[in-house]
Motif scaffolding. Structure first.
Motif, PDB file in Angstrom:
ATOM      1  N   LEU A  14       8.403   8.605   0.476  1.00  0.00           N
ATOM      2  CA  LEU A  14       7.034   8.830   0.743  1.00  0.00           C
ATOM      3  C   LEU A  14       6.855   8.090   2.307  1.00  0.00           C
ATOM      4  O   LEU A  14       7.223   6.917   2.410  1.00  0.00           O
ATOM      5  CB  LEU A  14       6.199   8.085  -0.226  1.00  0.00           C
ATOM      6  CG  LEU A  14       4.990   7.811   0.088  1.00  0.00           C
ATOM      7  CD1 LEU A  14       4.209   9.395   0.452  1.00  0.00           C
ATOM      8  CD2 LEU A  14       3.735   7.070  -1.086  1.00  0.00           C
ATOM      9  N   ARG A  15       6.488   8.750   3.396  1.00  0.00           N
ATOM     10  CA  ARG A  15       6.489   8.259   4.701  1.00  0.00           C
ATOM     11  C   ARG A  15       4.960   7.725   5.079  1.00  0.00           C
ATOM     12  O   ARG A  15       4.930   7.120   6.274  1.00  0.00           O
ATOM     13  CB  ARG A  15       7.067   8.996   5.501  1.00  0.00           C
ATOM     14  CG  ARG A  15       8.566   9.310   5.190  1.00  0.00           C
ATOM     15  CD  ARG A  15       9.392   9.829   6.427  1.00  0.00           C
ATOM     16  NE  ARG A  15       9.633   8.792   7.299  1.00  0.00           N
ATOM     17  CZ  ARG A  15      10.909   7.961   7.212  1.00  0.00           C
ATOM     18  NH1 ARG A  15      11.594   8.310   6.126  1.00  0.00           N
ATOM     19  NH2 ARG A  15      11.112   7.137   8.031  1.00  0.00           N
ATOM     20  N   ASP A  16       4.189   7.961   4.293  1.00  0.00           N
ATOM     21  CA  ASP A  16       2.657   7.880   4.845  1.00  0.00           C
ATOM     22  C   ASP A  16       1.823   6.967   3.713  1.00  0.00           C
ATOM     23  O   ASP A  16       2.303   7.228   2.454  1.00  0.00           O
ATOM     24  CB  ASP A  16       1.934   8.992   5.218  1.00  0.00           C
ATOM     25  CG  ASP A  16       2.475   9.629   6.470  1.00  0.00           C
ATOM     26  OD1 ASP A  16       2.530   9.005   7.672  1.00  0.00           O
ATOM     27  OD2 ASP A  16       2.983  10.824   6.333  1.00  0.00           O
ATOM     28  N   ILE A  17       1.106   6.342   4.040  1.00  0.00           N
ATOM     29  CA  ILE A  17       0.021   5.465   3.075  1.00  0.00           C
ATOM     30  C   ILE A  17      -0.985   6.441   2.767  1.00  0.00           C
ATOM     31  O   ILE A  17      -1.696   6.900   3.492  1.00  0.00           O
ATOM     32  CB  ILE A  17      -0.315   4.181   3.774  1.00  0.00           C
ATOM     33  CG1 ILE A  17       0.790   3.326   4.032  1.00  0.00           C
ATOM     34  CG2 ILE A  17      -1.416   3.512   2.760  1.00  0.00           C
ATOM     35  CD1 ILE A  17       0.518   2.006   4.523  1.00  0.00           C
ATOM     36  N   ILE A  18      -0.894   7.081   1.485  1.00  0.00           N
ATOM     37  CA  ILE A  18      -1.886   7.991   1.000  1.00  0.00           C
ATOM     38  C   ILE A  18      -2.667   7.562  -0.277  1.00  0.00           C
ATOM     39  O   ILE A  18      -3.481   8.452  -0.588  1.00  0.00           O
ATOM     40  CB  ILE A  18      -1.100   9.533   0.689  1.00  0.00           C
ATOM     41  CG1 ILE A  18      -0.216   9.031  -0.449  1.00  0.00           C
ATOM     42  CG2 ILE A  18      -0.427   9.922   1.883  1.00  0.00           C
ATOM     43  CD1 ILE A  18       0.650  10.552  -0.888  1.00  0.00           C
ATOM     44  N   GLY A  19      -2.286   6.498  -0.777  1.00  0.00           N
ATOM     45  CA  GLY A  19      -3.020   6.177  -2.024  1.00  0.00           C
ATOM     46  C   GLY A  19      -2.805   6.812  -3.225  1.00  0.00           C
ATOM     47  O   GLY A  19      -1.695   7.518  -3.269  1.00  0.00           O
ATOM     48  N   GLY A  74      -4.545   2.635   1.499  1.00  0.00           N
ATOM     49  CA  GLY A  74      -4.582   1.441   2.310  1.00  0.00           C
ATOM     50  C   GLY A  74      -5.187   0.269   1.419  1.00  0.00           C
ATOM     51  O   GLY A  74      -5.260  -0.958   2.041  1.00  0.00           O
ATOM     52  N   HIS A  75      -5.722   0.679   0.298  1.00  0.00           N
ATOM     53  CA  HIS A  75      -6.204  -0.387  -0.450  1.00  0.00           C
ATOM     54  C   HIS A  75      -5.134  -1.322  -0.905  1.00  0.00           C
ATOM     55  O   HIS A  75      -4.193  -1.174  -1.024  1.00  0.00           O
ATOM     56  CB  HIS A  75      -7.192   0.186  -1.601  1.00  0.00           C
ATOM     57  CG  HIS A  75      -8.029  -0.784  -2.210  1.00  0.00           C
ATOM     58  ND1 HIS A  75      -9.351  -0.681  -1.838  1.00  0.00           N
ATOM     59  CD2 HIS A  75      -7.975  -1.726  -3.201  1.00  0.00           C
ATOM     60  CE1 HIS A  75     -10.181  -1.644  -2.642  1.00  0.00           C
ATOM     61  NE2 HIS A  75      -9.078  -2.096  -3.310  1.00  0.00           N
ATOM     62  N   ALA A  76      -5.620  -2.731  -0.965  1.00  0.00           N
ATOM     63  CA  ALA A  76      -4.796  -3.796  -1.400  1.00  0.00           C
ATOM     64  C   ALA A  76      -4.909  -3.643  -2.965  1.00  0.00           C
ATOM     65  O   ALA A  76      -5.723  -3.541  -3.357  1.00  0.00           O
ATOM     66  CB  ALA A  76      -5.392  -5.175  -1.154  1.00  0.00           C
ATOM     67  N   THR A  77      -3.545  -3.745  -3.280  1.00  0.00           N
ATOM     68  CA  THR A  77      -3.313  -4.033  -4.807  1.00  0.00           C
ATOM     69  C   THR A  77      -3.165  -5.756  -5.201  1.00  0.00           C
ATOM     70  O   THR A  77      -3.671  -6.366  -4.104  1.00  0.00           O
ATOM     71  CB  THR A  77      -2.111  -3.515  -5.610  1.00  0.00           C
ATOM     72  OG1 THR A  77      -1.072  -4.463  -5.215  1.00  0.00           O
ATOM     73  CG2 THR A  77      -1.903  -2.006  -4.655  1.00  0.00           C
ATOM     74  N   TRP A 106       0.175   3.464   9.779  1.00  0.00           N
ATOM     75  CA  TRP A 106       0.215   2.452   8.362  1.00  0.00           C
ATOM     76  C   TRP A 106      -0.929   1.512   8.797  1.00  0.00           C
ATOM     77  O   TRP A 106      -1.964   1.210   7.930  1.00  0.00           O
ATOM     78  CB  TRP A 106       1.473   2.023   8.153  1.00  0.00           C
ATOM     79  CG  TRP A 106       2.684   2.929   7.785  1.00  0.00           C
ATOM     80  CD1 TRP A 106       2.379   4.140   7.488  1.00  0.00           C
ATOM     81  CD2 TRP A 106       4.014   2.297   7.221  1.00  0.00           C
ATOM     82  NE1 TRP A 106       3.707   4.549   7.084  1.00  0.00           N
ATOM     83  CE2 TRP A 106       4.480   3.463   6.551  1.00  0.00           C
ATOM     84  CE3 TRP A 106       4.543   0.961   7.081  1.00  0.00           C
ATOM     85  CZ2 TRP A 106       5.870   3.451   6.506  1.00  0.00           C
ATOM     86  CZ3 TRP A 106       5.852   1.195   6.721  1.00  0.00           C
ATOM     87  CH2 TRP A 106       6.530   2.344   6.184  1.00  0.00           C
ATOM     88  N   LEU A 107      -0.778   0.822   9.801  1.00  0.00           N
ATOM     89  CA  LEU A 107      -1.732  -0.251  10.198  1.00  0.00           C
ATOM     90  C   LEU A 107      -3.078   0.226  10.263  1.00  0.00           C
ATOM     91  O   LEU A 107      -4.135  -0.646   9.678  1.00  0.00           O
ATOM     92  CB  LEU A 107      -1.251  -0.837  11.344  1.00  0.00           C
ATOM     93  CG  LEU A 107      -0.034  -1.698  11.688  1.00  0.00           C
ATOM     94  CD1 LEU A 107       0.091  -2.108  13.064  1.00  0.00           C
ATOM     95  CD2 LEU A 107      -0.245  -2.905  10.861  1.00  0.00           C
ATOM     96  N   SER A 108      -3.443   1.363  10.431  1.00  0.00           N
ATOM     97  CA  SER A 108      -4.583   1.807  10.588  1.00  0.00           C
ATOM     98  C   SER A 108      -5.444   2.010   9.462  1.00  0.00           C
ATOM     99  O   SER A 108      -6.566   2.021   9.147  1.00  0.00           O
ATOM    100  CB  SER A 108      -4.780   3.203  11.347  1.00  0.00           C
ATOM    101  OG  SER A 108      -4.207   4.272  10.850  1.00  0.00           O
ATOM    102  N   SER A 112       0.746  -1.156  -0.067  1.00  0.00           N
ATOM    103  CA  SER A 112      -0.067   0.059   0.013  1.00  0.00           C
ATOM    104  C   SER A 112       0.932   1.269  -0.037  1.00  0.00           C
ATOM    105  O   SER A 112       0.788   2.331  -0.626  1.00  0.00           O
ATOM    106  CB  SER A 112      -0.979  -0.010   1.213  1.00  0.00           C
ATOM    107  OG  SER A 112      -1.818  -0.990   1.225  1.00  0.00           O
ATOM    108  N   LEU A 113       2.173   1.160   0.705  1.00  0.00           N
ATOM    109  CA  LEU A 113       2.975   2.208   0.466  1.00  0.00           C
ATOM    110  C   LEU A 113       3.457   2.611  -0.906  1.00  0.00           C
ATOM    111  O   LEU A 113       3.538   3.586  -1.392  1.00  0.00           O
ATOM    112  CB  LEU A 113       4.163   2.024   1.602  1.00  0.00           C
ATOM    113  CG  LEU A 113       5.084   3.307   1.643  1.00  0.00           C
ATOM    114  CD1 LEU A 113       4.438   4.457   2.294  1.00  0.00           C
ATOM    115  CD2 LEU A 113       6.288   2.891   2.348  1.00  0.00           C
ATOM    116  N   GLY A 114       3.875   1.549  -1.374  1.00  0.00           N
ATOM    117  CA  GLY A 114       4.576   1.650  -2.680  1.00  0.00           C
ATOM    118  C   GLY A 114       3.544   2.000  -3.792  1.00  0.00           C
ATOM    119  O   GLY A 114       3.995   2.300  -4.859  1.00  0.00           O
ATOM    120  N   ALA A 115       2.013   1.595  -3.888  1.00  0.00           N
ATOM    121  CA  ALA A 115       1.165   1.872  -4.694  1.00  0.00           C
ATOM    122  C   ALA A 115       1.190   3.036  -5.433  1.00  0.00           C
ATOM    123  O   ALA A 115       0.878   3.457  -6.270  1.00  0.00           O
ATOM    124  CB  ALA A 115      -0.151   1.244  -4.176  1.00  0.00           C
TER     125      ALA A 115
END
Length: 354
Positions: A48-53, A62-65, A315-317, A27-30
């Motif tokens: 990039l330090r946060d999961i932002i989509g 946070g969505h699964a690829t 990230w987990l949240s 999700s981070l790398g997406a």
């Protein structure tokens, strides 16, 4: 078979860390998938330090690829096996490769959380598509792979549940290879999955990262695949922080294009990096190219090394399948812990059976 000797809390932490490390890295790398190192440096000078989509496929945060979705397919297959062994008391041998293929086909055909029924995946690799279409026709998970020459990282990204939930080395290697071969039956892919999962199993047993890497090399050599062994060895000398800072250069000339051995090398370098899981995964995705899959493969090893507590809470949240992955992993470990005594109290409580 009972769970190996390491304490149940430590094993649970590492198992959850591995599964959610895949999800978090994915999700981070997406957001950065297919971007170059230079573009990422321009947009995110410190990574990039946060999961932002966002990203090419406009993912929700946070969505699964496909990386996490297909890891979920493998995890669900192992959950089915654990349930059959204990709940149904069946003597029939469970075909885990077939179960993985069935769940993966559900994903391909749109029977999946977060998608309308029949809606195709947003992203799918070529070998994965070929393998699942072949399986749809043949219904034989051992005759549907894309063939030699298709050596992408699409099976390595999903293989980690085998390393977590199969407890004999020979059986782990067999299942790793069979599950890879559903779509990726090139020898580089099947042996990479086998070596990777032996590294995971060693980390779960509390072995140091260097020892786990040695075990992975041993497996590759036992499988008579020197190229996989060399890819693991190469990870020993690669500095993730330097490449993230200075660019891929000659070490990764094609910007981590999705070649299975390159992704394996990056993951080994990440595992051997002594920094925090967060810092290492941020740098893995800074390299550019196939950022979601390299994040997933590396995140699985780092989570197995450090445990779920090492994954940042922010990230987990965000993770789409966090709660489900936690429940499935706990179920499998509970069902394995005392197979001759029936269901554990914690399993009964989670499922309203107490």
């Amino acid at each position: 078979m009972a769970i190996p000797a390491q304490s149940a809390p430590a094993r649970l932490s590492k198992s959850l860390g591995a599964l959610l490390g895949v999800h978090a890295g994915d999700s981070l790398g997406a957001t950065l998938e297919f971007d170059s190192w230079r573009q990422i440096k321009k947009d995110f000078p410190n990574g990039l330090r946060d999961i932002i989509g966002g990203g090419m496929f406009r993912w929700p945060a946070g969505h699964a690829t496909d990386d996490t979705d297909l890891t979920r397919a493998v995890l669900l297959a192992y959950h089915d096996r654990a349930n059959q062994k204990v709940l149904n008391a069946s003597d029939d041998e469970f075909d885990v490769a077939r179960a993985v293929a069935d769940w993966s086909l559900d994903w391909y055909e749109g029977d999946w959380p977060g998608r309308e029924k029949g809606q195709p995946p947003r992203d799918i690799g070529g070998a994965t598509r070929v393998g699942l279409l072949n399986y749809s026709d043949l219904r034989d998970p051992r005759k549907c792979g894309a063939g030699q020459g298709s050596a992408g990282n699409g099976s390595l990204m999903r293989c980690i549940p085998t390393g977590l939930f199969t407890h004999g080395r020979d059986e782990r290697i067999k299942e790793s290879k069979e599950i890879s071969a559903i779509t990726h039956d090139d020898n580089r892919c099947v042996v990479s999955c086998a070596a990777y999962n032996e590294i995971v199993a060693a980390l779960l047993d509390g072995k140091p990262a260097q020892t786990a890497v040695n075990i992975g090399i041993e497996v590759a050599l036992e499988q008579d695949h020197h190229d996989v062994a060399k890819a693991i060895e190469r990870g020993r000398t690669m500095s993730i922080s330097r490449i993230a800072s200075e660019g891929p250069g000659d070490e990764l000339p094609d910007r981590t294009s999705g070649y299975v051995l390159q992704s394996l090398t990056v993951a080994i370098a990440a595992l051997l990096d002594p920094r925090s899981l967060e810092d290492v995964l941020v740098d893995v995705t800074r390299i550019g190219g196939d950022t979601d899959t390299n994040g997933a493969i590396s995140g699985g090893l780092l989570g197995a090394r450090d445990g779920v507590e090492a994954i940042p809470g922010r990230w987990l949240s965000t993770l789409q399948f966090r709660a489900e992955f936690e429940t499935l992993a706990r179920d499998i470990l509970d069902l394995e812990s005392s197979p001759t005594k029936g269901l554990s109290a914690s399993y009964k409580k989670r499922h309203g059976l107490s």
